[in-house]
Scaffold this motif. Sequence first.
Motif, PDB file in Angstrom:
ATOM      1  N   SER A  31     -22.349  57.708  28.170  1.00 41.48           N
ATOM      2  CA  SER A  31     -22.200  57.257  26.790  1.00 41.48           C
ATOM      3  C   SER A  31     -22.600  58.365  25.817  1.00 41.48           C
ATOM      4  CB  SER A  31     -23.065  56.018  26.562  1.00 41.48           C
ATOM      5  OG  SER A  31     -24.429  56.329  26.760  1.00 41.48           O
ATOM      6  N   SER A  32     -22.284  58.159  24.560  1.00 40.84           N
ATOM      7  CA  SER A  32     -22.547  59.185  23.548  1.00 40.84           C
ATOM      8  C   SER A  32     -24.036  59.502  23.447  1.00 40.84           C
ATOM      9  CB  SER A  32     -22.000  58.742  22.194  1.00 40.84           C
ATOM     10  OG  SER A  32     -22.571  57.506  21.797  1.00 40.84           O
ATOM     11  N   SER A  33     -24.870  58.494  23.630  1.00 38.33           N
ATOM     12  CA  SER A  33     -26.315  58.706  23.537  1.00 38.33           C
ATOM     13  C   SER A  33     -26.917  59.191  24.845  1.00 38.33           C
ATOM     14  CB  SER A  33     -27.005  57.403  23.130  1.00 38.33           C
ATOM     15  OG  SER A  33     -26.844  56.431  24.152  1.00 38.33           O
ATOM     16  N   GLY A  34     -26.175  59.031  25.916  1.00 40.27           N
ATOM     17  CA  GLY A  34     -26.687  59.384  27.239  1.00 40.27           C
ATOM     18  C   GLY A  34     -27.410  58.250  27.927  1.00 40.27           C
ATOM     19  N   ASP A  35     -27.492  57.089  27.282  1.00 44.60           N
ATOM     20  CA  ASP A  35     -28.242  55.972  27.845  1.00 44.60           C
ATOM     21  C   ASP A  35     -27.519  55.253  28.977  1.00 44.60           C
ATOM     22  OD1 ASP A  35     -29.687  54.883  24.661  1.00 44.60           O
ATOM     23  OD2 ASP A  35     -30.226  56.472  26.067  1.00 44.60           O
ATOM     24  N   SER A  36     -26.219  55.333  28.983  1.00 44.36           N
ATOM     25  CA  SER A  36     -25.441  54.629  30.007  1.00 44.36           C
ATOM     26  C   SER A  36     -24.569  55.603  30.774  1.00 44.36           C
ATOM     27  CB  SER A  36     -24.553  53.554  29.361  1.00 44.36           C
ATOM     28  OG  SER A  36     -25.323  52.577  28.714  1.00 44.36           O
ATOM     29  N   THR A  37     -24.460  55.365  32.054  1.00 44.05           N
ATOM     30  CA  THR A  37     -23.613  56.201  32.902  1.00 44.05           C
ATOM     31  C   THR A  37     -22.871  55.325  33.896  1.00 44.05           C
ATOM     32  OG1 THR A  37     -25.394  56.537  34.508  1.00 44.05           O
ATOM     33  CG2 THR A  37     -25.157  58.198  32.777  1.00 44.05           C
ATOM     34  N   TYR A  38     -21.839  55.899  34.503  1.00 41.76           N
ATOM     35  CA  TYR A  38     -21.215  55.246  35.637  1.00 41.76           C
ATOM     36  C   TYR A  38     -20.798  56.333  36.630  1.00 41.76           C
ATOM     37  CZ  TYR A  38     -16.304  56.553  35.509  1.00 41.76           C
ATOM     38  OH  TYR A  38     -15.131  57.251  35.595  1.00 41.76           O
ATOM     39  N   TYR A  39     -20.681  55.905  37.883  1.00 43.11           N
ATOM     40  CA  TYR A  39     -20.247  56.811  38.940  1.00 43.11           C
ATOM     41  C   TYR A  39     -19.248  56.083  39.834  1.00 43.11           C
ATOM     42  CZ  TYR A  39     -24.317  59.540  37.579  1.00 43.11           C
ATOM     43  OH  TYR A  39     -25.235  60.275  36.866  1.00 43.11           O
ATOM     44  N   ALA A  40     -18.244  56.803  40.253  1.00 44.39           N
ATOM     45  CA  ALA A  40     -17.349  56.263  41.272  1.00 44.39           C
ATOM     46  C   ALA A  40     -18.143  56.057  42.555  1.00 44.39           C
ATOM     47  CB  ALA A  40     -16.198  57.232  41.512  1.00 44.39           C
ATOM     48  N   ASP A  41     -17.770  55.062  43.331  1.00 50.50           N
ATOM     49  CA  ASP A  41     -18.496  54.776  44.564  1.00 50.50           C
ATOM     50  C   ASP A  41     -18.555  55.985  45.484  1.00 50.50           C
ATOM     51  OD1 ASP A  41     -17.309  51.325  44.868  1.00 50.50           O
ATOM     52  OD2 ASP A  41     -18.988  52.192  43.751  1.00 50.50           O
ATOM     53  N   SER A  42     -17.512  56.788  45.459  1.00 48.20           N
ATOM     54  CA  SER A  42     -17.421  57.931  46.368  1.00 48.20           C
ATOM     55  C   SER A  42     -18.444  59.024  46.062  1.00 48.20           C
ATOM     56  CB  SER A  42     -16.010  58.517  46.333  1.00 48.20           C
ATOM     57  OG  SER A  42     -15.662  58.893  45.017  1.00 48.20           O
ATOM     58  N   VAL A  43     -19.032  58.999  44.869  1.00 48.99           N
ATOM     59  CA  VAL A  43     -19.964  60.071  44.498  1.00 48.99           C
ATOM     60  C   VAL A  43     -21.364  59.559  44.191  1.00 48.99           C
ATOM     61  CG1 VAL A  43     -18.032  61.406  43.588  1.00 48.99           C
ATOM     62  CG2 VAL A  43     -19.477  60.085  42.011  1.00 48.99           C
ATOM     63  N   LYS A  44     -21.555  58.248  44.214  1.00 53.94           N
ATOM     64  CA  LYS A  44     -22.875  57.689  43.898  1.00 53.94           C
ATOM     65  C   LYS A  44     -23.943  58.253  44.829  1.00 53.94           C
ATOM     66  CE  LYS A  44     -21.626  53.243  41.842  1.00 53.94           C
ATOM     67  NZ  LYS A  44     -21.554  51.785  42.039  1.00 53.94           N
ATOM     68  N   GLY A  45     -25.068  58.642  44.243  1.00 50.12           N
ATOM     69  CA  GLY A  45     -26.158  59.197  45.021  1.00 50.12           C
ATOM     70  C   GLY A  45     -26.029  60.683  45.283  1.00 50.12           C
ATOM     71  N   ARG A  46     -24.871  61.257  44.974  1.00 52.21           N
ATOM     72  CA  ARG A  46     -24.654  62.694  45.197  1.00 52.21           C
ATOM     73  C   ARG A  46     -24.426  63.454  43.898  1.00 52.21           C
ATOM     74  NH1 ARG A  46     -20.294  64.417  47.868  1.00 52.21           N
ATOM     75  NH2 ARG A  46     -18.964  62.658  47.259  1.00 52.21           N
ATOM     76  N   PHE A  47     -23.765  62.827  42.942  1.00 49.83           N
ATOM     77  CA  PHE A  47     -23.438  63.476  41.667  1.00 49.83           C
ATOM     78  C   PHE A  47     -24.309  62.889  40.563  1.00 49.83           C
ATOM     79  CE2 PHE A  47     -18.699  64.695  42.522  1.00 49.83           C
ATOM     80  CZ  PHE A  47     -19.083  65.299  43.718  1.00 49.83           C
ATOM     81  N   THR A  48     -24.635  63.741  39.583  1.00 47.08           N
ATOM     82  CA  THR A  48     -25.391  63.296  38.413  1.00 47.08           C
ATOM     83  C   THR A  48     -24.760  63.866  37.157  1.00 47.08           C
ATOM     84  OG1 THR A  48     -27.450  63.247  39.699  1.00 47.08           O
ATOM     85  CG2 THR A  48     -27.637  63.218  37.295  1.00 47.08           C
ATOM     86  N   ILE A  49     -24.452  62.982  36.230  1.00 48.29           N
ATOM     87  CA  ILE A  49     -23.902  63.414  34.945  1.00 48.29           C
ATOM     88  C   ILE A  49     -25.023  63.465  33.915  1.00 48.29           C
ATOM     89  CG2 ILE A  49     -23.304  61.070  34.173  1.00 48.29           C
ATOM     90  CD1 ILE A  49     -20.748  62.276  32.922  1.00 48.29           C
ATOM     91  N   SER A  50     -24.934  64.423  33.020  1.00 45.77           N
ATOM     92  CA  SER A  50     -25.924  64.524  31.945  1.00 45.77           C
ATOM     93  C   SER A  50     -25.269  65.196  30.753  1.00 45.77           C
ATOM     94  CB  SER A  50     -27.158  65.305  32.404  1.00 45.77           C
ATOM     95  OG  SER A  50     -26.813  66.628  32.766  1.00 45.77           O
ATOM     96  N   ARG A  51     -25.961  65.164  29.643  1.00 48.51           N
ATOM     97  CA  ARG A  51     -25.416  65.804  28.444  1.00 48.51           C
ATOM     98  C   ARG A  51     -26.546  66.362  27.604  1.00 48.51           C
ATOM     99  NH1 ARG A  51     -21.851  61.560  25.721  1.00 48.51           N
ATOM    100  NH2 ARG A  51     -21.647  63.152  24.093  1.00 48.51           N
ATOM    101  N   ASP A  52     -26.222  67.389  26.870  1.00 51.16           N
ATOM    102  CA  ASP A  52     -27.146  67.983  25.915  1.00 51.16           C
ATOM    103  C   ASP A  52     -26.393  68.048  24.596  1.00 51.16           C
ATOM    104  OD1 ASP A  52     -28.801  69.558  24.328  1.00 51.16           O
ATOM    105  OD2 ASP A  52     -29.430  70.828  26.001  1.00 51.16           O
ATOM    106  N   ASN A  53     -26.592  67.055  23.766  1.00 56.40           N
ATOM    107  CA  ASN A  53     -25.835  66.996  22.513  1.00 56.40           C
ATOM    108  C   ASN A  53     -26.207  68.138  21.567  1.00 56.40           C
ATOM    109  OD1 ASN A  53     -24.355  64.746  23.263  1.00 56.40           O
ATOM    110  ND2 ASN A  53     -25.783  63.292  22.338  1.00 56.40           N
ATOM    111  N   ALA A  54     -27.407  68.643  21.675  1.00 52.81           N
ATOM    112  CA  ALA A  54     -27.810  69.764  20.825  1.00 52.81           C
ATOM    113  C   ALA A  54     -27.010  71.016  21.177  1.00 52.81           C
ATOM    114  CB  ALA A  54     -29.300  70.027  20.969  1.00 52.81           C
ATOM    115  N   LYS A  55     -26.669  71.149  22.465  1.00 54.31           N
ATOM    116  CA  LYS A  55     -25.871  72.302  22.899  1.00 54.31           C
ATOM    117  C   LYS A  55     -24.377  71.993  22.918  1.00 54.31           C
ATOM    118  CE  LYS A  55     -29.405  74.473  25.803  1.00 54.31           C
ATOM    119  NZ  LYS A  55     -29.725  74.974  27.169  1.00 54.31           N
ATOM    120  N   ASN A  56     -24.036  70.723  22.637  1.00 56.03           N
ATOM    121  CA  ASN A  56     -22.629  70.319  22.671  1.00 56.03           C
ATOM    122  C   ASN A  56     -22.022  70.496  24.064  1.00 56.03           C
ATOM    123  OD1 ASN A  56     -21.425  69.058  20.459  1.00 56.03           O
ATOM    124  ND2 ASN A  56     -19.960  70.722  20.129  1.00 56.03           N
TER     125      ASN A  56
END
Length: 129
Positions: free
Chosen positions: A52-77
């Motif tokens: 999500s735009s704030s980073g509070d919510s995420t989702y992962y496809a079942d095939s990558v859960k537990g292996r991939f992590t999404i994150s964002r740094d809005n200050a760095k765009n």
Amino acid sequence: QLQLVETGGGLVQPGGSLRLSCAASGFTLEYYTMGWFRQYPGNYREGVSGISSSGDSTYYADSVKGRFTISRDNAKNEVYLQMNSLKPEDTAVYFCAAREGPLYYSGIVAADPGEYDDWGQGTQVTVSS
């Protein structure tokens, strides 16, 4: 001009890790839901992860859960996808994409490529020994 540029792809052995980055220019990333997708030969493109735009919510496809992590740094765009324990079936071209709407709406996650408005050019990830 709105632009997304992915970097960080490459060749890695099974079990290895890569970190993809997506840098935005021409717009402020903090107002957008961001997603990572991957495309296989034959042009089938699937949703991998979203944040999500704030980073509070995420989702992962079942095939990558537990292996991939999404994150964002809005200050760095920027948005990131940390990929661990990579498998040969993770081999694909990876794209980041921006969506003006929320990540979740009416209990449904925005995981379809058609729900995203702007796309990067993609970065190749190859998992092979």
